[in-house]
Design a protein around this motif. Structure first.
Motif, PDB file in Angstrom:
ATOM      1  N   THR A   2       6.599   7.015  -6.757  1.00  0.00           N
ATOM      2  CA  THR A   2       7.348   6.526  -5.605  1.00  0.00           C
ATOM      3  C   THR A   2       7.136   5.020  -5.446  1.00  0.00           C
ATOM      4  OG1 THR A   2       5.547   6.790  -4.028  1.00  0.00           O
ATOM      5  CG2 THR A   2       6.948   8.726  -4.425  1.00  0.00           C
ATOM      6  N   GLU A   3       8.001   4.438  -4.648  1.00  0.00           N
ATOM      7  CA  GLU A   3       7.876   2.994  -4.372  1.00  0.00           C
ATOM      8  C   GLU A   3       6.473   2.683  -3.843  1.00  0.00           C
ATOM      9  OE1 GLU A   3      10.202   0.241  -4.208  1.00  0.00           O
ATOM     10  OE2 GLU A   3      11.474   1.423  -5.538  1.00  0.00           O
ATOM     11  N   HIS A   4       5.983   3.559  -2.964  1.00  0.00           N
ATOM     12  CA  HIS A   4       4.676   3.292  -2.357  1.00  0.00           C
ATOM     13  C   HIS A   4       3.559   3.388  -3.399  1.00  0.00           C
ATOM     14  CE1 HIS A   4       1.687   2.846   0.725  1.00  0.00           C
ATOM     15  NE2 HIS A   4       1.094   3.968   0.367  1.00  0.00           N
ATOM     16  N   ARG A  57       5.096  -7.839  -3.942  1.00  0.00           N
ATOM     17  CA  ARG A  57       5.446  -9.266  -3.956  1.00  0.00           C
ATOM     18  C   ARG A  57       5.199  -9.903  -2.585  1.00  0.00           C
ATOM     19  NH1 ARG A  57      10.625  -9.829  -4.822  1.00  0.00           N
ATOM     20  NH2 ARG A  57      11.211  -7.634  -5.078  1.00  0.00           N
ATOM     21  N   LYS A  58       5.411  -9.114  -1.521  1.00  0.00           N
ATOM     22  CA  LYS A  58       5.015  -9.614  -0.196  1.00  0.00           C
ATOM     23  C   LYS A  58       3.490  -9.800  -0.154  1.00  0.00           C
ATOM     24  CE  LYS A  58       8.552  -7.339   2.700  1.00  0.00           C
ATOM     25  NZ  LYS A  58       8.744  -6.348   3.787  1.00  0.00           N
ATOM     26  N   TYR A  59       2.786  -8.844  -0.773  1.00  0.00           N
ATOM     27  CA  TYR A  59       1.325  -8.842  -0.694  1.00  0.00           C
ATOM     28  C   TYR A  59       0.721 -10.089  -1.343  1.00  0.00           C
ATOM     29  CZ  TYR A  59      -3.483  -7.176  -1.157  1.00  0.00           C
ATOM     30  OH  TYR A  59      -4.845  -7.064  -1.096  1.00  0.00           O
ATOM     31  N   PHE A  60       1.148 -10.368  -2.587  1.00  0.00           N
ATOM     32  CA  PHE A  60       0.532 -11.554  -3.223  1.00  0.00           C
ATOM     33  C   PHE A  60       0.962 -12.834  -2.508  1.00  0.00           C
ATOM     34  CE2 PHE A  60       4.321 -11.803  -6.151  1.00  0.00           C
ATOM     35  CZ  PHE A  60       4.649 -13.140  -5.945  1.00  0.00           C
TER      36      PHE A  60
END
Lengths: 72, 428
Positions: A2-4, A57-60
């Motif tokens: 899954t995406e998660h 990508r938000k995380y990094f």
């Protein structure tokens, strides 16, 4: 996957280098996501990850802002 | 009771509800009846060289049982001589000195034409002028209305010509049939406009008859585009008002127009920067007396919030409206299904599975009863399930704490661009 689950897998890879003291050295965004280059503070080791998941990508990006709060 | 009076660029009215320039303000008889019903102001149906109209002028879209969800007209400006209108304006103003009467004007883009009509109209005691640069049909083919209003230089020049002679406040009414309404709003300000109003109607063709293949409406088998208005256009109008309200170079009051049907809509427009509102379609649908509910509702709302004057809410939501690039990418909401309220219609499941992110699952409990569950980790907070859900309270969108600090796209790109161009100092 899954995406998660994909997010968790990519976040773990990012965290692996961050926990070892690496910092984000460069980001190259392209059609397949982002190629993130990590460098160790002693400067002689670099690692590269392809991050494709949106939340990863938000995380990094958040880590990069935390690392260098440019524009804040 | 709250103070409902407004002052739009010097034009005062007992409440923010004005009738827009349109069929409801065609004559003194109508405007006087409207004032008796409680309307605070009226923008007289556009004055100019009297025109000729077609028969068959209006059409409406009913959607899922809601009559007049959208409305369209191909009627032009006044077909009555100017002196007849002026006589009725004079009489109406005499009877209702505390109500706002604004004359909507449209003439060819010539200085002498504007000077002539402004002087004649102001002589009868109007409280202000509204320049119609928005009417999209008929008049536009003759170089007036939206044909003028789509060219910023023409908006500025004609506003200047009017301001050369006008003694009352000048409102410039803008067309939505343009990519960026702030361009023409700014041009109006540069021309000296005292206020702007928006939106005029949107180019539209309401439909085609499947049996006759005629357009709807048609005139002897032929159709032409009309102007679309009514509840369906409200989100478009509200955005345009908000975009002007937050624009640094547009610093004049705004009169909000476009699908306003009740006091709630009026409050939304005022929160987004409108000093007052103009209404047409709702009055055409329900009659002048709908203003009673609007006044009562607005009073209750303001009293309930402890707000003494309606003018205190003007623009209060404008700082909350920004560019997409300033939104927090780390803010998260997810759907939560209240199984006690859910009727298991599966609308949310189908919507999510077919057209969104496949994060709702159908499960069965020990007794074999079906229920729906959201996989919160995969929910992107798109709201679709809550939008399609037919039962109030069955699906809530709830905030999820994020361990990461707020981060906008603009902030993200700034730091990534800095990394690309100069390489971040890795020794910090």
């Amino acid at each position: 996957m899954t995406e998660h689950q994909q997010f968790l897998a990519e976040r773990d890879k990012i965290d692996f280098f961050i926990q070892k003291g690496f910092r984000i050295q460069s980001v190259n965004e392209h059609l397949d996501g982002a190629t993130v280059e990590f460098v160790h503070p002693n400067g002689d080791v670099t690692e590269v990850l392809l991050i494709s998941n949106a939340n990863a990508r938000k995380y990094f990006s958040s880590l990069l802002i935390k690392q260098n709060p440019i524009g804040k | 009771m709250a103070d409902l009076r407004i002052n739009l660029a010097g034009i005062k009215s007992p409440n923010p509800f004005w009738l827009a320039s349109a069929p409801p303000t065609n004559s003194g008889y109508q405007v006087q009846r409207a004032f008796e019903a409680g309307w605070g102001g009226a923008v007289w149906k556009t004055l100019g060289d009297p025109i000729l109209n077609t028969s068959s002028r209006f059409a409406a879209i009913s959607f899922n049982g809601q009559r007049v969800a959208g409305f369209n007209n191909i009627e032009l400006i006044t077909d009555r001589p100017l002196d007849v209108n002026l006589k009725e304006i004079y009489e109406t103003k005499k009877k209702f000195p505390n109500h706002a009467i604004v004359a909507s004007l449209m003439v060819e883009p010539k200085q002498e034409k504007w000077h002539e009509i402004v002087k004649r109209v102001e002589d009868v005691g109007v409280d202000g002028l509204e320049l119609n640069f928005g009417c999209p049909h008929g008049m536009a083919e003759r170089g007036m209305g939206s044909a003028s209003g789509q060219v910023p230089a023409l908006v500025e020049k004609q506003t200047l010509w009017v301001k050369e002679v006008a003694k009352t406040p000048v409102i410039v009414k803008l067309t939505p049939n343009i990519t960026d309404i702030t361009a023409t709003a700014e041009a109006a300000c540069n021309g000296g406009a005292d206020a702007i109003s928006m939106i005029n109607t949107i180019n539209s063709l309401m439909g085609v008859d499947l049996d006759t293949w005629n357009t709807i409406p048609h005139v002897a088998g032929k159709g032409a585009h009309g102007g679309y208005c009514g509840p369906a256009v409200k989100p478009i109008a509200l955005n345009m008002v908000a975009e002007c309200a937050r624009h640094s170079q547009i610093n004049v009051p705004i009169s909000g127009i476009g699908g306003i049907s009740n006091w709630r809509d009026a409050v939304e427009f005022m929160l987004m920067g409108a000093t007052g509102v103009q209404i047409c379609t709702a009055a055409m649908h329900h009659g002048f007396r709908i203003v009673e509910d609007m006044i009562e509702g607005l009073n209750h709302y303001l009293d309930g919030k402890g707000i003494a004057a309606v003018s205190d809410i003007i623009g209060k939501s404008v700082p909350k409206y920004s560019d997409w690039g300033n939104l927090d990418l780390n803010y998260n909401i997810v759907a939560k299904i209240n199984t006690d309220v859910c009727i298991n219609c599966n609308k949310c499941y189908i919507a999510c599975e077919d057209t969104s992110h496949q994060c709702i699952e159908m499960l069965s409990d020990a007794s074999g009863k079906n229920y729906l569950r959201v996989w919160e980790e995969d929910c992107v907070g798109c709201n679709l399930c809550a939008i399609v859900c037919p039962v109030d309270g069955a699906i809530e969108m709830i905030e999820v704490p994020n361990e990461m600090p707020p981060m906008t796209w603009n902030e993200r790109q700034a730091v990534i661009n800095a990394v690309i161009t100069s390489k971040v100092d890795t020794t910090k």
